[in-house]
Design a protein around this motif. Structure first.
Motif, PDB file in Angstrom:
ATOM      1  N   MET A  24     -42.466  28.955  23.697  1.00 16.03           N
ATOM      2  CA  MET A  24     -43.585  29.403  24.531  1.00 16.03           C
ATOM      3  C   MET A  24     -43.945  30.849  24.194  1.00 16.03           C
ATOM      4  N   LYS A  25     -45.207  31.104  23.919  1.00 16.59           N
ATOM      5  CA  LYS A  25     -45.645  32.466  23.595  1.00 16.59           C
ATOM      6  C   LYS A  25     -45.899  33.270  24.866  1.00 16.59           C
ATOM      7  N   LYS A  26     -45.579  34.572  24.769  1.00 20.75           N
ATOM      8  CA  LYS A  26     -45.862  35.442  25.893  1.00 20.75           C
ATOM      9  C   LYS A  26     -46.568  36.672  25.362  1.00 20.75           C
ATOM     10  N   SER A  27     -47.708  36.976  25.933  1.00 15.43           N
ATOM     11  CA  SER A  27     -48.485  38.116  25.471  1.00 15.43           C
ATOM     12  C   SER A  27     -48.375  39.264  26.471  1.00 15.43           C
ATOM     13  N   ILE A  28     -47.971  40.430  25.959  1.00 17.45           N
ATOM     14  CA  ILE A  28     -47.821  41.592  26.830  1.00 17.45           C
ATOM     15  C   ILE A  28     -48.779  42.674  26.366  1.00 17.45           C
ATOM     16  N   HIS A  29     -49.413  43.319  27.327  1.00 17.88           N
ATOM     17  CA  HIS A  29     -50.336  44.399  27.000  1.00 17.88           C
ATOM     18  C   HIS A  29     -49.582  45.718  27.033  1.00 17.88           C
ATOM     19  N   SER A  30     -49.722  46.522  25.972  1.00 17.46           N
ATOM     20  CA  SER A  30     -49.110  47.853  25.962  1.00 17.46           C
ATOM     21  C   SER A  30     -50.219  48.883  25.862  1.00 17.46           C
ATOM     22  N   ASP A  31     -50.164  49.896  26.730  1.00 20.83           N
ATOM     23  CA  ASP A  31     -51.222  50.916  26.702  1.00 20.83           C
ATOM     24  C   ASP A  31     -50.715  52.259  26.171  1.00 20.83           C
ATOM     25  N   SER A  32     -49.460  52.277  25.705  1.00 21.71           N
ATOM     26  CA  SER A  32     -48.933  53.533  25.154  1.00 21.71           C
ATOM     27  C   SER A  32     -47.712  53.271  24.283  1.00 21.71           C
ATOM     28  N   LEU A  33     -47.386  54.254  23.470  1.00 22.86           N
ATOM     29  CA  LEU A  33     -46.179  54.180  22.643  1.00 22.86           C
ATOM     30  C   LEU A  33     -44.964  53.959  23.533  1.00 22.86           C
ATOM     31  N   LYS A  34     -44.917  54.679  24.651  1.00 24.91           N
ATOM     32  CA  LYS A  34     -43.775  54.575  25.562  1.00 24.91           C
ATOM     33  C   LYS A  34     -43.618  53.147  26.102  1.00 24.91           C
ATOM     34  N   THR A  35     -44.720  52.533  26.467  1.00 24.84           N
ATOM     35  CA  THR A  35     -44.659  51.158  26.988  1.00 24.84           C
ATOM     36  C   THR A  35     -44.071  50.225  25.933  1.00 24.84           C
ATOM     37  N   THR A  36     -44.538  50.351  24.691  1.00 28.05           N
ATOM     38  CA  THR A  36     -44.023  49.505  23.605  1.00 28.05           C
ATOM     39  C   THR A  36     -42.523  49.715  23.442  1.00 28.05           C
ATOM     40  N   GLN A  37     -42.092  50.979  23.492  1.00 28.63           N
ATOM     41  CA  GLN A  37     -40.667  51.256  23.303  1.00 28.63           C
ATOM     42  C   GLN A  37     -39.845  50.811  24.513  1.00 28.63           C
ATOM     43  N   ASP A  38     -40.431  50.878  25.695  1.00 30.72           N
ATOM     44  CA  ASP A  38     -39.731  50.391  26.891  1.00 30.72           C
ATOM     45  C   ASP A  38     -39.517  48.876  26.835  1.00 30.72           C
ATOM     46  N   ILE A  39     -40.506  48.158  26.315  1.00 30.25           N
ATOM     47  CA  ILE A  39     -40.385  46.701  26.170  1.00 30.25           C
ATOM     48  C   ILE A  39     -39.231  46.393  25.204  1.00 30.25           C
ATOM     49  N   ALA A  40     -39.171  47.152  24.104  1.00 28.76           N
ATOM     50  CA  ALA A  40     -38.107  46.957  23.115  1.00 28.76           C
ATOM     51  C   ALA A  40     -36.740  47.275  23.725  1.00 28.76           C
ATOM     52  N   LYS A  41     -36.682  48.355  24.505  1.00 27.05           N
ATOM     53  CA  LYS A  41     -35.419  48.744  25.153  1.00 27.05           C
ATOM     54  C   LYS A  41     -34.919  47.643  26.070  1.00 27.05           C
ATOM     55  N   GLU A  42     -35.843  47.052  26.811  1.00 28.32           N
ATOM     56  CA  GLU A  42     -35.493  45.976  27.739  1.00 28.32           C
ATOM     57  C   GLU A  42     -34.940  44.773  26.971  1.00 28.32           C
ATOM     58  N   LEU A  43     -35.580  44.447  25.852  1.00 30.24           N
ATOM     59  CA  LEU A  43     -35.096  43.330  25.027  1.00 30.24           C
ATOM     60  C   LEU A  43     -33.699  43.634  24.485  1.00 30.24           C
ATOM     61  N   ALA A  44     -33.462  44.900  24.123  1.00 31.67           N
ATOM     62  CA  ALA A  44     -32.145  45.302  23.618  1.00 31.67           C
ATOM     63  C   ALA A  44     -31.081  45.034  24.684  1.00 31.67           C
ATOM     64  N   ARG A  45     -31.395  45.397  25.912  1.00 32.39           N
ATOM     65  CA  ARG A  45     -30.446  45.192  27.011  1.00 32.39           C
ATOM     66  C   ARG A  45     -30.127  43.709  27.194  1.00 32.39           C
ATOM     67  N   ILE A  46     -31.159  42.878  27.118  1.00 33.95           N
ATOM     68  CA  ILE A  46     -30.964  41.440  27.291  1.00 33.95           C
ATOM     69  C   ILE A  46     -30.041  40.906  26.195  1.00 33.95           C
ATOM     70  N   ILE A  47     -30.272  41.339  24.965  1.00 34.65           N
ATOM     71  CA  ILE A  47     -29.469  40.853  23.838  1.00 34.65           C
ATOM     72  C   ILE A  47     -28.017  41.289  23.954  1.00 34.65           C
ATOM     73  N   LEU A  48     -27.812  42.524  24.399  1.00 43.07           N
ATOM     74  CA  LEU A  48     -26.441  43.031  24.514  1.00 43.07           C
ATOM     75  C   LEU A  48     -25.633  42.276  25.562  1.00 43.07           C
ATOM     76  N   THR A  49     -26.319  41.797  26.592  1.00 39.10           N
ATOM     77  CA  THR A  49     -25.580  41.107  27.647  1.00 39.10           C
ATOM     78  C   THR A  49     -25.443  39.613  27.367  1.00 39.10           C
ATOM     79  N   ALA A  50     -26.204  39.093  26.441  1.00 32.73           N
ATOM     80  CA  ALA A  50     -26.109  37.671  26.109  1.00 32.73           C
ATOM     81  C   ALA A  50     -25.931  37.490  24.610  1.00 32.73           C
ATOM     82  N   PRO A  51     -24.745  37.851  24.082  1.00 35.97           N
ATOM     83  CA  PRO A  51     -24.541  37.754  22.636  1.00 35.97           C
ATOM     84  C   PRO A  51     -24.584  36.315  22.135  1.00 35.97           C
ATOM     85  N   LYS A  52     -25.048  36.174  20.918  1.00 41.77           N
ATOM     86  CA  LYS A  52     -25.124  34.841  20.306  1.00 41.77           C
ATOM     87  C   LYS A  52     -23.772  34.446  19.736  1.00 41.77           C
TER      88      LYS A  52
END
Ligand SMILES: Nc1ncnc2c1ncn2[C@@H]1O[C@H](COP(=O)(O)OP(=O)(O)O)[C@@H](O)[C@H]1O
Ligand SMILES: [Mg+2]
Length: 147
Positions: free
Chosen positions: A1-29
């Motif tokens: 399923m595709k999910k489209s997120i709107h980013s209005d700044s560099l910070k928003t883009t990096q915050d989205i990435a940071k959040e994904l990093a946290r998710i990956i660290l807590t659910a290792p493959k």
């Protein structure tokens, strides 16, 4: 399923990435590396996203585009490693296969962020998370499509 997120700044883009990093660290493959396959035009925000990802993973070093080295790696805690790869100058996956690609993606401790993944599509693992960056009308507007 595709999910489209709107980013209005560099910070928003990096915050989205940071959040994904946290998710990956807590659910290792259990099998293979976690692969982010990034695509989008020059300046769309791929490297900026990886910088956010690195921060979220606890990397203290400054992450710069690895365009000339192709592969850069950063140690993360718990013996894990972030690989940042840029395929801008590659036409296919052949060169990556010569750079220990199999070992990199085979290790479940690795997190791999690969820019211009569409250039090397055939060697990207099936379970990779594809993320597209699309520039909007405003200078700082981006559409980030995940999945
Ligand atoms: N919403 C946004 N998300 C990401 N980058 C943005 C955004 N708005 C402006 N920018 C700027 O766009 C540029 C993106 O460059 P970069 O991340 O190197 O792109 P790419 O790696 O895709 O070529 C940076 O200069 C960044 O500051
Ligand atoms: Mg880049």
């Amino acid at each position: 399923m595709k999910k489209s997120i709107h980013s209005d700044s560099l910070k928003t883009t990096q915050d989205i990435a940071k959040e994904l990093a946290r998710i990956i660290l807590t659910a290792p493959k259990k099998k293979g590396a976690f692969v982010f396959a990034l695509k989008g035009e020059l300046g769309a925000g791929k490297t900026s996203f990886v910088q956010g990802l690195a921060k979220g993973l606890g990397v203290k070093k400054n992450v710069l585009s690895p365009t000339f080295l192709i592969v850069k790696s950063y140690n993360i805690k718990k013996g894990r490693t972030l690989y940042h790869i840029d395929c801008y100058r590659l036409k296919n996956g052949k060169e990556l296969l010569e750079l220990e690609w199999k070992e990199i993606i085979g290790n479940s401790k690795n997190i791999v962020a690969i820019e211009w993944a569409d250039h090397v599509k055939r060697i990207i693992p099936k379970d990779a998370l594809w993320i597209s960056f699309v520039q909007g009308n405003e200078l700082t507007e981006r559409k980030i499509v995940i999945g």
